[in-house]
Design a protein around this motif. Sequence first.
Motif, mmCIF file in Angstrom:
data_model
loop_
_atom_site.group_PDB
_atom_site.id
_atom_site.type_symbol
_atom_site.label_atom_id
_atom_site.label_comp_id
_atom_site.label_asym_id
_atom_site.label_seq_id
_atom_site.Cartn_x
_atom_site.Cartn_y
_atom_site.Cartn_z
ATOM 1 N N VAL A 136 0.858 -1.193 0.000
ATOM 2 C CA VAL A 136 0.000 0.000 0.000
ATOM 3 C C VAL A 136 0.889 1.235 0.000
ATOM 4 O O VAL A 136 1.986 1.220 0.564
ATOM 5 C CB VAL A 136 -0.969 0.009 1.217
ATOM 6 C CG1 VAL A 136 -0.233 -0.019 2.551
ATOM 7 C CG2 VAL A 136 -1.909 1.224 1.170
ATOM 8 N N ILE A 137 0.414 2.282 -0.661
ATOM 9 C CA ILE A 137 1.083 3.587 -0.614
ATOM 10 C C ILE A 137 0.232 4.500 0.260
ATOM 11 O O ILE A 137 -0.980 4.592 0.065
ATOM 12 C CB ILE A 137 1.217 4.203 -2.025
ATOM 13 C CG1 ILE A 137 2.137 3.338 -2.904
ATOM 14 C CG2 ILE A 137 1.730 5.635 -1.956
ATOM 15 C CD1 ILE A 137 2.312 3.849 -4.336
ATOM 16 N N ILE A 138 0.881 5.162 1.216
ATOM 17 C CA ILE A 138 0.158 6.114 2.065
ATOM 18 C C ILE A 138 0.834 7.480 1.915
ATOM 19 O O ILE A 138 2.059 7.581 2.005
ATOM 20 C CB ILE A 138 0.176 5.699 3.553
ATOM 21 C CG1 ILE A 138 -0.382 4.278 3.710
ATOM 22 C CG2 ILE A 138 -0.635 6.675 4.408
ATOM 23 C CD1 ILE A 138 -0.267 3.723 5.124
ATOM 24 N N THR A 139 0.035 8.502 1.677
ATOM 25 C CA THR A 139 0.623 9.841 1.568
ATOM 26 C C THR A 139 -0.242 10.863 2.266
ATOM 27 O O THR A 139 -1.385 10.609 2.638
ATOM 28 C CB THR A 139 0.856 10.234 0.099
ATOM 29 O OG1 THR A 139 1.486 11.525 0.080
ATOM 30 C CG2 THR A 139 -0.435 10.323 -0.692
ATOM 31 N N ASN A 173 -5.174 14.174 4.236
ATOM 32 C CA ASN A 173 -4.313 14.795 3.231
ATOM 33 C C ASN A 173 -4.460 16.306 3.154
ATOM 34 O O ASN A 173 -5.542 16.850 3.314
ATOM 35 C CB ASN A 173 -4.589 14.188 1.852
ATOM 36 C CG ASN A 173 -6.040 14.292 1.465
ATOM 37 O OD1 ASN A 173 -6.898 13.808 2.181
ATOM 38 N ND2 ASN A 173 -6.322 14.949 0.359
ATOM 39 N N ARG A 174 -3.345 16.955 2.879
ATOM 40 C CA ARG A 174 -3.342 18.412 2.736
ATOM 41 C C ARG A 174 -3.426 18.826 1.275
ATOM 42 O O ARG A 174 -3.712 19.987 0.968
ATOM 43 C CB ARG A 174 -2.095 18.982 3.404
ATOM 44 C CG ARG A 174 -2.216 18.888 4.927
ATOM 45 C CD ARG A 174 -0.886 19.049 5.610
ATOM 46 N NE ARG A 174 -0.189 20.209 5.114
ATOM 47 C CZ ARG A 174 1.125 20.363 5.191
ATOM 48 N NH1 ARG A 174 1.868 19.417 5.718
ATOM 49 N NH2 ARG A 174 1.691 21.440 4.732
ATOM 50 N N PHE A 207 8.028 6.094 13.656
ATOM 51 C CA PHE A 207 7.541 5.028 12.783
ATOM 52 C C PHE A 207 8.727 4.213 12.276
ATOM 53 O O PHE A 207 9.770 4.775 11.940
ATOM 54 C CB PHE A 207 6.773 5.617 11.598
ATOM 55 C CG PHE A 207 5.466 6.237 12.019
ATOM 56 C CD1 PHE A 207 4.345 5.450 12.223
ATOM 57 C CD2 PHE A 207 5.384 7.600 12.255
ATOM 58 C CE1 PHE A 207 3.159 6.018 12.640
ATOM 59 C CE2 PHE A 207 4.200 8.176 12.671
ATOM 60 C CZ PHE A 207 3.082 7.380 12.865
ATOM 61 N N ARG A 208 8.515 2.911 12.219
ATOM 62 C CA ARG A 208 9.570 2.037 11.728
ATOM 63 C C ARG A 208 9.995 2.441 10.320
ATOM 64 O O ARG A 208 9.171 2.828 9.503
ATOM 65 C CB ARG A 208 9.063 0.599 11.712
ATOM 66 C CG ARG A 208 10.129 -0.387 11.349
ATOM 67 C CD ARG A 208 9.751 -1.762 11.852
ATOM 68 N NE ARG A 208 9.046 -2.511 10.829
ATOM 69 C CZ ARG A 208 7.974 -3.255 11.079
ATOM 70 N NH1 ARG A 208 7.454 -3.283 12.283
ATOM 71 N NH2 ARG A 208 7.426 -3.942 10.116
ATOM 72 N N SER A 209 11.303 2.337 10.043
ATOM 73 C CA SER A 209 11.790 2.653 8.707
ATOM 74 C C SER A 209 12.804 1.601 8.286
ATOM 75 O O SER A 209 13.935 1.609 8.743
ATOM 76 C CB SER A 209 12.419 4.052 8.706
ATOM 77 O OG SER A 209 13.035 4.292 7.467
ATOM 78 N N CYS A 256 4.708 12.076 4.309
ATOM 79 C CA CYS A 256 3.630 11.841 5.269
ATOM 80 C C CYS A 256 4.239 11.650 6.644
ATOM 81 O O CYS A 256 4.867 10.621 6.915
ATOM 82 C CB CYS A 256 2.848 10.601 4.832
ATOM 83 S SG CYS A 256 1.412 10.258 5.822
ATOM 84 N N ALA A 257 4.067 12.645 7.509
ATOM 85 C CA ALA A 257 4.681 12.574 8.836
ATOM 86 C C ALA A 257 4.010 11.489 9.672
ATOM 87 O O ALA A 257 4.666 10.768 10.403
ATOM 88 C CB ALA A 257 4.572 13.927 9.525
ATOM 89 N N VAL A 258 2.689 11.381 9.555
ATOM 90 C CA VAL A 258 1.939 10.416 10.374
ATOM 91 C C VAL A 258 1.116 9.526 9.443
ATOM 92 O O VAL A 258 0.007 9.875 9.056
ATOM 93 C CB VAL A 258 1.011 11.151 11.372
ATOM 94 C CG1 VAL A 258 0.248 10.156 12.242
ATOM 95 C CG2 VAL A 258 1.806 12.109 12.244
ATOM 96 N N PRO A 259 1.659 8.362 9.036
ATOM 97 C CA PRO A 259 0.942 7.529 8.060
ATOM 98 C C PRO A 259 -0.209 6.706 8.648
ATOM 99 O O PRO A 259 -1.071 6.265 7.908
ATOM 100 C CB PRO A 259 2.038 6.618 7.499
ATOM 101 C CG PRO A 259 3.126 6.621 8.527
ATOM 102 C CD PRO A 259 3.036 7.907 9.280
#
Length: 440
Positions: free
Chosen positions: A94-97, A126-127, A192-194, A158-161
């Motif tokens: 999935v892509i989250i933005t 979303n902004r 968040f895990r990276s 995305c700071a907070v996905p």
Amino acid sequence: MYDQSGMTREAVKWDYELRNGEQVEAVIDRALSVIMSEPMGPAYLSLPREVLSVHMDEFSYTSPSIIKPSKSSLPNPEDLDEAASILAKAENPVIITNWAGRNKGVMPALVDIAERYALPVVEFSNRYVAMPRRHPMYAGGNPNPFVKAADAILVIDCAVPWLPALVNPSEDCKVLHMAPDPMYSMFPIRSFRSDLALACGADLGLLALAEAMEEPAKSNIARIDERRTQLTEKHSAMEENWAKKLEEVKTQTPIHPAWISHCLGQISDGDTIFANESKLQVQYLTTEKPTKILNAGASSGLGHGMGVALGAKLADRDRLVIGCHGDGSYMFNVPISAHYVAADQDLPILSVVFNNQKWQAVRGATLRMQPDGYASKANQMPLAHFTVEQNYEKMVEISGGVGEQVTDPEQMMPALERAHKAVMEDRRQAVVNVVSSDPN
Ligand SMILES: Cc1ncc(C[n+]2csc(CCOP(=O)(O)OP(=O)(O)O)c2C)c(N)n1
Ligand SMILES: [Mg+2]
């Protein structure tokens, strides 16, 4: 004040106080190059009166500036290949933005990669709009079911996905981040895990990723095709729900935000710019072109919308620019000043007030946090309701604009058509105050 710039330092990329006339060119060039470099953001420059009043015999400057801002960049090639392999082979990616849509090049790149590899795109709080709402790979605004099922997540700008209190990815899910600054170093904390962080512009990053996925995706074609069918069906069901909802609410009084949004969709097109701080439902608008829908900013931001609308109109005076504001947000804007500026600078914007006579977002958040608390038992939640009926449409009249209040859903279209004519043909700013309900 000891430190005037300190007031804004938390919210800007750079601040400075002009110290003497000799510096003007260097300081302005520095400010412009910093704000226009990725990740773009504002600067604050203070100009002391004492410095401004010192006489200068001569002044010259070079234009365009000798400092070119840095542009969007490509990701590290090794990490790009690894990310491509993870995403191409995933079962449930999935892509989250959130704000990737700010970059004009993102929408076409995102549409392309999502189509080619059947990647669902979630836009969370979303902004901007990065993915057209009618695209089969647009998967809505709720990351939770996707995060839960995912074996690969690509988080773009995305700071907070997702909200860890509600959902978390599984142990073996790979989490990839793509952003000009994927560490989000302007925020004090982010945990968040990276598994991989691609530092790049999202436009170039996505184009490169789509190419790099071609080879590894060959071994996963069957799953990608199956996913495409499933996601397309899911998306069609979502569109059917939008249509059903609209049918259900279009005659309701107070007027439902879906009906207001649909009618706004009728008087606008893909080139219209919306500045939004309201319950506008974007799926009823045309969203096939990038950077047209500008939501409230990251620093809470309500009350920014009229300024954004005025700025957009100033940049393109013949374009239809619509500001959508909650009633609370409209007040935050200091509308008396904004309408004055619109009149003084010949910037006829259309402002639509979603007037539900309350701060619904605050009320809703309180109830979510404390469902059985004191506030939930009050007939009217303290400090969230506006008890005086406000005729917001009158506000614009003092600056020569036209205002109208709408309470009957059948009058929604005619009122917007009149307002459209006012701003586009008569070049008079307009306010439409819609007595409205909350989406449910
Ligand atoms: C400058 C600023 N102050 C306070 C907030 C907190 N806040 C978030 S939503 C909201 C209420 C907005 O009310 P309104 O515009 O009427 O929208 P509604 O929730 O009723 O749809 C407030 C006060 C904010 N986001 N920004
Ligand atoms: Mg409100």
